[in-house]
Design an enzyme around this catalytic site. Structure first.
Site, PDB file in Angstrom:
ATOM      1  N   GLY A 103     -24.444 -17.455  10.140  1.00  0.00           N
ATOM      2  CA  GLY A 103     -24.489 -17.034   9.113  1.00  0.00           C
ATOM      3  C   GLY A 103     -23.519 -16.970   7.796  1.00  0.00           C
ATOM      4  O   GLY A 103     -22.290 -17.474   8.186  1.00  0.00           O
ATOM      5  N   GLY A 139     -12.944 -24.590  11.752  1.00  0.00           N
ATOM      6  CA  GLY A 139     -13.558 -26.005  11.843  1.00  0.00           C
ATOM      7  C   GLY A 139     -13.640 -26.114  10.320  1.00  0.00           C
ATOM      8  O   GLY A 139     -13.518 -25.227   9.060  1.00  0.00           O
ATOM      9  N   GLY A 141     -16.587 -26.548   7.947  1.00  0.00           N
ATOM     10  CA  GLY A 141     -17.543 -25.065   7.350  1.00  0.00           C
ATOM     11  C   GLY A 141     -16.413 -24.048   7.527  1.00  0.00           C
ATOM     12  O   GLY A 141     -16.672 -23.184   6.096  1.00  0.00           O
ATOM     13  N   THR A 163     -12.090 -27.173  17.025  1.00  0.00           N
ATOM     14  CA  THR A 163     -13.549 -27.917  16.566  1.00  0.00           C
ATOM     15  C   THR A 163     -12.990 -28.923  17.783  1.00  0.00           C
ATOM     16  O   THR A 163     -12.194 -29.532  17.634  1.00  0.00           O
ATOM     17  CB  THR A 163     -14.202 -28.545  15.976  1.00  0.00           C
ATOM     18  OG1 THR A 163     -15.643 -29.035  16.107  1.00  0.00           O
ATOM     19  CG2 THR A 163     -13.321 -29.331  14.805  1.00  0.00           C
ATOM     20  N   ILE A 164     -13.950 -28.618  18.626  1.00  0.00           N
ATOM     21  CA  ILE A 164     -13.828 -30.054  19.908  1.00  0.00           C
ATOM     22  C   ILE A 164     -14.717 -31.377  19.199  1.00  0.00           C
ATOM     23  O   ILE A 164     -14.046 -32.383  19.014  1.00  0.00           O
ATOM     24  CB  ILE A 164     -14.852 -29.614  21.136  1.00  0.00           C
ATOM     25  CG1 ILE A 164     -16.274 -29.549  20.610  1.00  0.00           C
ATOM     26  CG2 ILE A 164     -14.161 -28.247  21.847  1.00  0.00           C
ATOM     27  CD1 ILE A 164     -17.335 -29.068  21.711  1.00  0.00           C
ATOM     28  N   ASP A 165     -15.020 -31.129  18.192  1.00  0.00           N
ATOM     29  CA  ASP A 165     -15.495 -32.423  16.904  1.00  0.00           C
ATOM     30  C   ASP A 165     -14.694 -33.238  16.669  1.00  0.00           C
ATOM     31  O   ASP A 165     -14.648 -34.467  16.426  1.00  0.00           O
ATOM     32  CB  ASP A 165     -16.881 -32.004  16.330  1.00  0.00           C
ATOM     33  CG  ASP A 165     -17.941 -31.205  17.001  1.00  0.00           C
ATOM     34  OD1 ASP A 165     -18.237 -30.762  17.941  1.00  0.00           O
ATOM     35  OD2 ASP A 165     -18.653 -30.597  16.457  1.00  0.00           O
ATOM     36  N   MET A 207     -20.860 -34.324  23.153  1.00  0.00           N
ATOM     37  CA  MET A 207     -21.435 -33.064  21.793  1.00  0.00           C
ATOM     38  C   MET A 207     -20.440 -33.983  20.618  1.00  0.00           C
ATOM     39  O   MET A 207     -20.490 -35.001  21.063  1.00  0.00           O
ATOM     40  CB  MET A 207     -20.370 -31.735  22.147  1.00  0.00           C
ATOM     41  CG  MET A 207     -21.324 -30.796  22.059  1.00  0.00           C
ATOM     42  SD  MET A 207     -21.374 -29.114  22.583  1.00  0.00           S
ATOM     43  CE  MET A 207     -22.270 -28.125  23.072  1.00  0.00           C
ATOM     44  N   GLY A 208     -20.359 -33.598  19.885  1.00  0.00           N
ATOM     45  CA  GLY A 208     -19.996 -33.950  18.825  1.00  0.00           C
ATOM     46  C   GLY A 208     -20.129 -33.403  16.694  1.00  0.00           C
ATOM     47  O   GLY A 208     -19.924 -33.989  16.266  1.00  0.00           O
ATOM     48  N   HIS A 307     -22.037 -27.232  26.264  1.00  0.00           N
ATOM     49  CA  HIS A 307     -21.123 -26.121  26.025  1.00  0.00           C
ATOM     50  C   HIS A 307     -19.658 -26.084  27.199  1.00  0.00           C
ATOM     51  O   HIS A 307     -19.072 -25.395  26.956  1.00  0.00           O
ATOM     52  CB  HIS A 307     -21.234 -24.538  25.905  1.00  0.00           C
ATOM     53  CG  HIS A 307     -22.034 -24.795  24.830  1.00  0.00           C
ATOM     54  ND1 HIS A 307     -23.677 -25.143  24.077  1.00  0.00           N
ATOM     55  CD2 HIS A 307     -21.878 -23.507  23.435  1.00  0.00           C
ATOM     56  CE1 HIS A 307     -23.953 -24.778  23.556  1.00  0.00           C
ATOM     57  NE2 HIS A 307     -23.225 -24.198  22.749  1.00  0.00           N
TER      58      HIS A 307
HETATM   59  O1  F6P Z   1     -19.216 -28.356  16.421  1.00  0.00           O
HETATM   60  C1  F6P Z   1     -18.325 -27.131  17.734  1.00  0.00           C
HETATM   61  C2  F6P Z   1     -19.968 -27.195  19.054  1.00  0.00           C
HETATM   62  O2  F6P Z   1     -20.066 -27.594  19.942  1.00  0.00           O
HETATM   63  C3  F6P Z   1     -20.892 -28.560  18.682  1.00  0.00           C
HETATM   64  O3  F6P Z   1     -20.437 -29.969  19.412  1.00  0.00           O
HETATM   65  C4  F6P Z   1     -22.174 -28.343  19.091  1.00  0.00           C
HETATM   66  O4  F6P Z   1     -23.307 -29.357  18.323  1.00  0.00           O
HETATM   67  C5  F6P Z   1     -22.332 -27.898  18.712  1.00  0.00           C
HETATM   68  O5  F6P Z   1     -21.425 -26.876  18.103  1.00  0.00           O
HETATM   69  C6  F6P Z   1     -22.908 -26.238  19.638  1.00  0.00           C
HETATM   70  O6  F6P Z   1     -22.789 -24.559  18.471  1.00  0.00           O
HETATM   71  P1  F6P Z   1     -23.658 -23.481  19.099  1.00  0.00           P
HETATM   72  O7  F6P Z   1     -22.610 -23.029  20.222  1.00  0.00           O
HETATM   73  O8  F6P Z   1     -24.362 -22.443  18.015  1.00  0.00           O
HETATM   74  O9  F6P Z   1     -24.921 -24.256  20.125  1.00  0.00           O
END
Ligand code: F6P
Length: 390
Positions: A103, A139, A141, A163-165, A207-208, A307
């Protein structure tokens, strides 16, 4: 706070600057976590609370579930004190304040399908709690959205990148990245023996989002033979060739790391929207397995780490970063140096204007020394497609 892609990314245009409280006027600050969780968030909240209370005698209010805590009525928060952290929150991942990554309060969808800007509700929440400044752990955003909400509410904001990214502009390290790298490295440590035992190719999808920081760093640390990142082109034929070469040189197995944001050879996203239309990454590992199997003769197995990368005991590096960031964020508020984000450069904490952060995610720099390192180790990072390939 991340959004369904494609979310337009724009630079922060100051409509007006927030009023900057003089240190002697500050009595109460708020702290919130926004966007996807990661390890080290509780350590940041702890550092903010410890420094604000012990050095300045401020009251610290933890806002629950990101900006929702200020928008909902009654406002949702809890007062943070030194004993709040006695239970060992420093050692726990996640965020005990809660967060949201869905959101956009600037464009909130109402039940009748229309959109509303919830800035007035946010501003009223700030007023009800008597906040003089807000520290936002988020992060890129979240920095963009919450800075606009704070501007409209005329409240001073300081950001802390997490952020892990590791894709936040202006900082070399974000909270959560280091712990995610530990998870990726451990996963490769576990995959290598089983790959060797069964003479298989193990494909690890990490992820990333649209960047390859996790894949490159984790792949090198975990001894990958092939690392594919969104920033560097690849061909299936090139990856297959590298696997065949390894096997013909006597290797019994191979480790491939692929970032979730890597596209198919045709440039299609492997991600698909979920039932709510939110963009979900994931799936490129299976795409590659299907494409590579006929060209390598190897048995390929895919692991999607998912996750798991966001949890686990925060690494020492994340705790150090979180502590340094939390203390510096409070100092910025105390000095009236707001609309800024704390950041890590070389060997220390600095701060950068939020306007430099809100321009969008930070991709891998193609001159990143680790790209040279990977190539120097013989790791295959993909290659350009031939111009007139059919
Ligand atoms: O931005 C962090 C992150 O873990 C990304 O690496 C991944 O694509 C996304 O969030 C996953 O999002 P969600 O928790 O909404 O599935």
């Amino acid at each position: 706070m991340r959004h369904a892609c494609p979310f337009p990314r724009g630079s922060l245009r100051a409509r007006h600057l927030p009023s900057v409280p003089h240190m002697s006027e500050i009595k109460t600050i708020g702290v919130l976590t926004s966007g996807g969780d990661c390890a080290g968030l509780n350590a940041v909240i702890r550092a903010v609370t410890y420094h604000a209370i012990q050095f300045y005698g401020w009251k610290v209010l933890g806002i629950l579930d990101g900006t929702a805590g200020l928008i909902d009525r009654p406002v949702r928060y809890r007062e943070l004190t030194i004993p709040t952290f006695d239970s060992g929150l420093l050692r726990e991942s996640g965020t005990f304040l809660g967060t949201t990554s869905r959101g956009n309060p600037l464009r909130h969808e109402m039940p009748d399908g229309t959109f509303r800007d919830l800035s007035p509700e946010f501003a009223e929440g700030v007023r009800q709690l008597g906040l003089d400044a807000l520290i936002v752990i988020g992060g890129d955003g979240s920095m963009r959205i919450v800075s606009k909400l704070c501007e409209a509410a005329n409240i001073a904001m300081v950001g802390v990148p997490k952020t892990i990214d590791n894709d936040v502009q202006g900082t070399q390290w974000s909270v959560g990245f280091a712990t995610a790298l530990t998870v990726v490295t451990e996963a490769l440590d576990r995959l290598q023996p089983t790959a060797a035992s069964h003479h298989r190719v193990m494909m690890l999808e990490v992820m990333g989002r649209d960047t390859g920081h996790i894949a490159l760093n984790g792949g090198i640390a975990g001894g990958a033979d092939i690392i594919l990142v969104p920033e560097l082109p690849y061909t299936v034929a090139g990856v297959a060739r590298r696997i065949r070469d390894l096997l013909s040189q006597g290797r019994t197995h191979a480790l491939v790391v692929v970032a979730e944001g890597v596209k198919t050879e045709d440039g299609e996203k492997a991600s698909a929207p979920d039932a709510n239309g939110h963009c979900r990454y994931g799936g490129v590992g299976h795409y590659l397995m299907d494409k590579l199997a006929p060209h390598t003769g190897a048995e390929i197995r895919v692991t999607i780490l998912g996750h798991v990368q966001r949890g686990g005991t925060p690494s020492p590096r994340d705790r150090l970063l979180a502590s340094a960031f939390g203390v510096h964020a409070v100092e910025l508020v105390a000095q009236g140096r707001v609309s800024r984000m704390v950041a890590w450069r070389e060997n220390g904490v600095i701060d950068v204007p939020l306007s430099e952060v809100t321009i969008g995610p930070r991709a891998l720099d193609l001159n990143d020394p680790l790209i040279r390192t990977a190539r120097g180790l013989g790791i295959h990072l993909g290659e350009q497609r031939a111009k007139n390939r059919d």
